[in-house]
Design a protein around this motif. Structure first.
Motif, PDB file in Angstrom:
ATOM      1  N   THR A  77       0.842  -1.199   0.000  1.00  0.00           N
ATOM      2  CA  THR A  77       0.000   0.000   0.000  1.00  0.00           C
ATOM      3  C   THR A  77       0.879   1.252   0.000  1.00  0.00           C
ATOM      4  N   LEU A  78       0.288   2.372  -0.373  1.00  0.00           N
ATOM      5  CA  LEU A  78       1.040   3.621  -0.362  1.00  0.00           C
ATOM      6  C   LEU A  78       1.563   3.929   1.036  1.00  0.00           C
ATOM      7  N   VAL A  79       0.687   3.816   2.006  1.00  0.00           N
ATOM      8  CA  VAL A  79       1.041   4.030   3.409  1.00  0.00           C
ATOM      9  C   VAL A  79       1.066   2.667   4.086  1.00  0.00           C
ATOM     10  N   ALA A  80       2.136   2.373   4.811  1.00  0.00           N
ATOM     11  CA  ALA A  80       2.247   1.096   5.514  1.00  0.00           C
ATOM     12  C   ALA A  80       1.976   1.309   7.008  1.00  0.00           C
ATOM     13  N   ALA A  86      -0.298   0.253  15.413  1.00  0.00           N
ATOM     14  CA  ALA A  86      -1.412   0.631  14.545  1.00  0.00           C
ATOM     15  C   ALA A  86      -1.109   1.963  13.863  1.00  0.00           C
ATOM     16  N   ASP A  87       0.161   2.345  13.849  1.00  0.00           N
ATOM     17  CA  ASP A  87       0.568   3.663  13.370  1.00  0.00           C
ATOM     18  C   ASP A  87       1.238   3.599  12.004  1.00  0.00           C
ATOM     19  N   PRO A  88       1.155   4.689  11.220  1.00  0.00           N
ATOM     20  CA  PRO A  88       1.640   4.663   9.835  1.00  0.00           C
ATOM     21  C   PRO A  88       3.143   4.793   9.716  1.00  0.00           C
ATOM     22  N   GLU A  89       3.640   4.261   8.600  1.00  0.00           N
ATOM     23  CA  GLU A  89       5.019   4.479   8.189  1.00  0.00           C
ATOM     24  C   GLU A  89       5.056   4.417   6.659  1.00  0.00           C
ATOM     25  N   PRO A  90       6.138   4.867   6.041  1.00  0.00           N
ATOM     26  CA  PRO A  90       6.211   4.834   4.581  1.00  0.00           C
ATOM     27  C   PRO A  90       6.052   3.431   4.014  1.00  0.00           C
ATOM     28  N   GLY A  91       5.364   3.361   2.880  1.00  0.00           N
ATOM     29  CA  GLY A  91       5.203   2.110   2.161  1.00  0.00           C
ATOM     30  C   GLY A  91       5.679   2.327   0.743  1.00  0.00           C
ATOM     31  N   LEU A  92       4.769   2.214  -0.231  1.00  0.00           N
ATOM     32  CA  LEU A  92       5.138   2.547  -1.609  1.00  0.00           C
ATOM     33  C   LEU A  92       5.302   4.045  -1.788  1.00  0.00           C
ATOM     34  N   ALA A  93       4.760   4.809  -0.878  1.00  0.00           N
ATOM     35  CA  ALA A  93       5.057   6.252  -0.825  1.00  0.00           C
ATOM     36  C   ALA A  93       6.104   6.468   0.262  1.00  0.00           C
ATOM     37  N   TRP A 105      -3.583  15.952  -1.056  1.00  0.00           N
ATOM     38  CA  TRP A 105      -2.425  15.281  -0.480  1.00  0.00           C
ATOM     39  C   TRP A 105      -1.465  14.883  -1.590  1.00  0.00           C
ATOM     40  N   THR A 106      -0.196  15.201  -1.381  1.00  0.00           N
ATOM     41  CA  THR A 106       0.847  14.897  -2.348  1.00  0.00           C
ATOM     42  C   THR A 106       1.720  13.769  -1.812  1.00  0.00           C
ATOM     43  N   PHE A 107       1.897  12.723  -2.618  1.00  0.00           N
ATOM     44  CA  PHE A 107       2.671  11.548  -2.223  1.00  0.00           C
ATOM     45  C   PHE A 107       3.889  11.409  -3.125  1.00  0.00           C
ATOM     46  N   THR A 108       5.049  11.302  -2.516  1.00  0.00           N
ATOM     47  CA  THR A 108       6.275  10.997  -3.250  1.00  0.00           C
ATOM     48  C   THR A 108       6.483   9.493  -3.222  1.00  0.00           C
ATOM     49  N   LEU A 109       6.670   8.913  -4.395  1.00  0.00           N
ATOM     50  CA  LEU A 109       6.662   7.459  -4.529  1.00  0.00           C
ATOM     51  C   LEU A 109       8.063   6.863  -4.498  1.00  0.00           C
ATOM     52  N   ARG A 110       8.128   5.647  -4.001  1.00  0.00           N
ATOM     53  CA  ARG A 110       9.379   4.882  -4.008  1.00  0.00           C
ATOM     54  C   ARG A 110       9.752   4.563  -5.451  1.00  0.00           C
ATOM     55  N   GLN A 111      10.996   4.761  -5.796  1.00  0.00           N
ATOM     56  CA  GLN A 111      11.432   4.547  -7.176  1.00  0.00           C
ATOM     57  C   GLN A 111      12.054   3.159  -7.359  1.00  0.00           C
ATOM     58  N   GLY A 112      12.033   2.699  -8.588  1.00  0.00           N
ATOM     59  CA  GLY A 112      12.654   1.427  -8.928  1.00  0.00           C
ATOM     60  C   GLY A 112      11.821   0.216  -8.575  1.00  0.00           C
ATOM     61  N   VAL A 113      10.545   0.416  -8.226  1.00  0.00           N
ATOM     62  CA  VAL A 113       9.675  -0.691  -7.824  1.00  0.00           C
ATOM     63  C   VAL A 113       8.933  -1.224  -9.048  1.00  0.00           C
ATOM     64  N   SER A 194      -4.701  -1.558  -1.733  1.00  0.00           N
ATOM     65  CA  SER A 194      -3.370  -1.922  -2.232  1.00  0.00           C
ATOM     66  C   SER A 194      -3.198  -1.503  -3.685  1.00  0.00           C
ATOM     67  N   MET A 195      -1.946  -1.317  -4.061  1.00  0.00           N
ATOM     68  CA  MET A 195      -1.620  -1.009  -5.448  1.00  0.00           C
ATOM     69  C   MET A 195      -1.479  -2.301  -6.248  1.00  0.00           C
ATOM     70  N   GLN A 196      -2.216  -2.386  -7.351  1.00  0.00           N
ATOM     71  CA  GLN A 196      -2.222  -3.577  -8.193  1.00  0.00           C
ATOM     72  C   GLN A 196      -1.785  -3.208  -9.606  1.00  0.00           C
ATOM     73  N   SER A 197      -1.276  -4.183 -10.330  1.00  0.00           N
ATOM     74  CA  SER A 197      -0.770  -3.930 -11.678  1.00  0.00           C
ATOM     75  C   SER A 197      -1.904  -3.542 -12.624  1.00  0.00           C
ATOM     76  N   PRO A 198      -1.909  -2.304 -13.153  1.00  0.00           N
ATOM     77  CA  PRO A 198      -2.942  -1.937 -14.119  1.00  0.00           C
ATOM     78  C   PRO A 198      -2.929  -2.834 -15.353  1.00  0.00           C
ATOM     79  N   THR A 199      -1.738  -3.273 -15.758  1.00  0.00           N
ATOM     80  CA  THR A 199      -1.628  -4.140 -16.934  1.00  0.00           C
ATOM     81  C   THR A 199      -2.338  -5.466 -16.700  1.00  0.00           C
ATOM     82  N   ALA A 200      -2.074  -6.085 -15.553  1.00  0.00           N
ATOM     83  CA  ALA A 200      -2.713  -7.364 -15.249  1.00  0.00           C
ATOM     84  C   ALA A 200      -4.216  -7.199 -15.046  1.00  0.00           C
TER      85      ALA A 200
END
Length: 555
Positions: A77-80, A86-93, A105-113, A194-200
């Motif tokens: 997920t973007l937020v993990a 029960a508290d947030p930490e960075p995920g895919l963002a 809300w502006t999210f900076t994404l993890r690169q190379g994933v 959760s983030m899922q593959s748009p292609t799939a």
């Protein structure tokens, strides 16, 4: 997992059951590159005894714990959620920040994933996911319970919190909302989002979900091709042998899974799961009966007791039983239950009597509220004042299930039934299998009085109160003259940007619910356990019952 979460069959024809944060940034210290080290990965297989089959492999349509247990190993997920909390930490963002009015809300994404089909995770993929989630057909809207819980509606309608997604390059997205909400950004940690593959999803027609009977026929994607960015990949679902197999994602962007395979073996009977663990046939299972905790530990098993982050309650629906419209009747039902004795006799060590519809670790908890006492004489008096001394009520409880907040439903039911009968109430017993009508019918508002509960998804008041009190359905506040006021107050509190003011508003609402409204009867909070074999370590117990199995080490 948090009431329940609705359960529907994976394929109707073939499966019977299958704190608002202003900004955050990554503290992992990695560059976001994929394939970074093996981290002690082995060729071992971890087999976990699951209580039931997942309802789907597409987490967006998921609503039950067994579905999410599998999905969270496959998807990110973007937020993990920080392990063990029960508290947030960075995920895919890796970081996020909100506008002063909370509407953007502006999210900076993890690169190379990459998704496990090899396609890139980037800003365009995020927006495609959100647009897909928001634009559901009628069946999809009925099935995607968590989107409704967080966003309220679909297709950017008047009741839809989500209003759009835009990209800023490949590594930044801007999400727009109709109003501020306490659920943003932390609600984006929900497995359903959760983030899922748009292609799939496009290739295997993920949105082709259809209603059939009391459930849904899932798409080809949801049955065979779930594609995420998580530490494991979907391999197979053997319906005959009742096993789901995941394999390690060797291209995972974070630390690799310690085991090569993760197998979920579906064993509905809790005592059989225990025997399978002791015999070495499985490596762990969830929700061991509290009466077995000591013997499991004596046998050398690794048993972890999670912090209590749940509520058991007795739901009431006055639209089904008009007698329940009288506050005195609802108060009498509450005074008649010996909750102190119930907690001591039926629930594990560490369980507590509830004073409101949330545990004391959630923001907005009202510390000044005292537990409603056991007073059978007062219960009789209130029933007499209401002209209901001969009250008869249908009380529902679920079979074929053990829940974190309700280890043995029949024992809790029998305790409440005996207490009510002691004050002259006639109790009519109704029981249905958890996944065989109980969930569907209670949430559809068919039961006048019923046992239910909720495990929070993250530290958020609305995740509890906003889930319990819909305008229609299970605990139907629309049946009461104050129902519209409660719904309005909940929405106003949720939209309050300032955390202190928001928590104060929720504390007042909690007081009103318990002293003026009492639409249902909160019973208790319980610390559930999870157990693994003596040769399995490394899994961090989660108060959300949301364990990550990629850290499991099997010796």
């Amino acid at each position: 997992m948090k009431f329940s979460r609705l359960t529907a069959p994976l394929a109707v024809a073939s499966v019977a059951a299958l704190a608002l944060s202003g900004c955050a940034k990554s503290d992992r210290g990695d560059s976001g590159a994929t394939g970074s080290g093996t981290g002690g990965a082995s060729n071992a297989t971890l087999t976990f005894g699951a209580a039931g089959a997942p309802s789907t492999f597409d987490p967006f349509y998921g609503s039950d714990g067994e579905t999410f247990r599998v999905s969270r190993q496959i998807f990110d997920t973007l937020v993990a959620i920080k392990p063990g909390t029960a508290d947030p930490e960075p995920g895919l963002a890796t970081s996020w920040s909100g506008s002063s009015d909370g509407k953007q809300w502006t999210f900076t994404l993890r690169q190379g994933v990459k998704f496990t089909d090899g396609t890139p995770f980037n800003a365009d993929a995020v927006c495609k996911n959100f647009e897909r989630m928001d634009s559901q057909n009628q069946a999809g809207q009925s099935a995607s319970e968590y989107w409704t819980t967080v966003m309220g509606g679909y297709n950017k309608s008047a009741d839809d919190l989500y209003q759009g997604c835009s990209t800023e390059g490949t590594d930044k997205v801007v999400l727009k909302f109709a109003r501020a909400s306490s659920k943003i950004p932390n609600g984006l940690s929900l497995t359903s989002l959760s983030m899922q593959s748009p292609t799939a999803m496009d290739k295997y027609k993920a949105n082709e979900i259809k209603a059939q009977g009391d459930g849904f026929v899932q798409s080809e994607y949801a049955q065979k091709y779930p594609t995420g960015t998580g530490p494991f990949k979907f391999s197979s679902y053997d319906v005959t042998n009742k096993t789901i197999t995941l394999v390690r994602n060797d291209d995972y962007w974070g630390p690799k899974a310690k085991v090569a395979k993760l197998v979920f073996s579906i064993i509905p009977d809790e005592s059989q799961r225990k025997q399978s663990l002791l015999a070495g046939q499985i490596d762990g299972y969830d929700l061991p009966n509290p009466t077995d905790w000591d013997s499991l530990k004596s046998a050398g098993m690794n048993l972890e007791v999670r912090p209590a982050f749940n509520i058991l309650y007795l739901g009431l629906n006055a639209k089904v039983d008009p007698d329940l419209k009288d506050l005195k009747v609802r108060q009498a039902l509450y005074y008649a239950i010996n909750r102190d004795q119930l907690v001591k006799s039926q629930l594990p060590t560490g369980a507590t009597v509830a004073t409101q519809f949330m545990p004391n670790t959630v923001d907005g908890y009202n510390k000044s509220l005292q537990a409603n006492g056991y007073d059978p004489a007062k219960a009789k008096s209130l029933l007499a004042e209401a002209g209901k001394s001969n009250l008869s009520i249908d009380l529902w409880y679920p079979s074929e299930v053990s829940r974190p907040y309700m280890p043995s439903p029949i024992k809790i039911f029998n305790a409440i039934k005996a207490d009510w009968e002691a004050v002259g109430i006639k109790v009519n017993t109704v029981t249905k299998p958890w996944a065989g009508g109980y969930i569907d019918q209670t949430q559809a508002g068919k039961a006048p009085a019923y046992l239910m509960g909720w495990t929070g998804d993250f530290n958020n008041t609305d995740n509890f109160l906003g889930s319990f009190f819909p305008p229609t359905g299970q605990m139907d506040v629309g049946a009461y003259p104050w129902g519209a006021t409660l719904l309005k107050d909940l929405k106003t509190a949720d939209s309050t940007v300032d955390a202190s003011a928001r928590n104060a508003a929720y504390e007042k609402i909690n007081e009103q619910i318990m002293t003026e409204y009492l639409p249902g009867l909160p019973i208790s909070s319980s610390p559930p356990a999870i157990v693994f074999g003596k040769n399995v370590t490394g899994v961090v117990a989660s108060p959300l019952t949301a364990e990550d199995f990629s850290t499991a080490v099997k010796n």
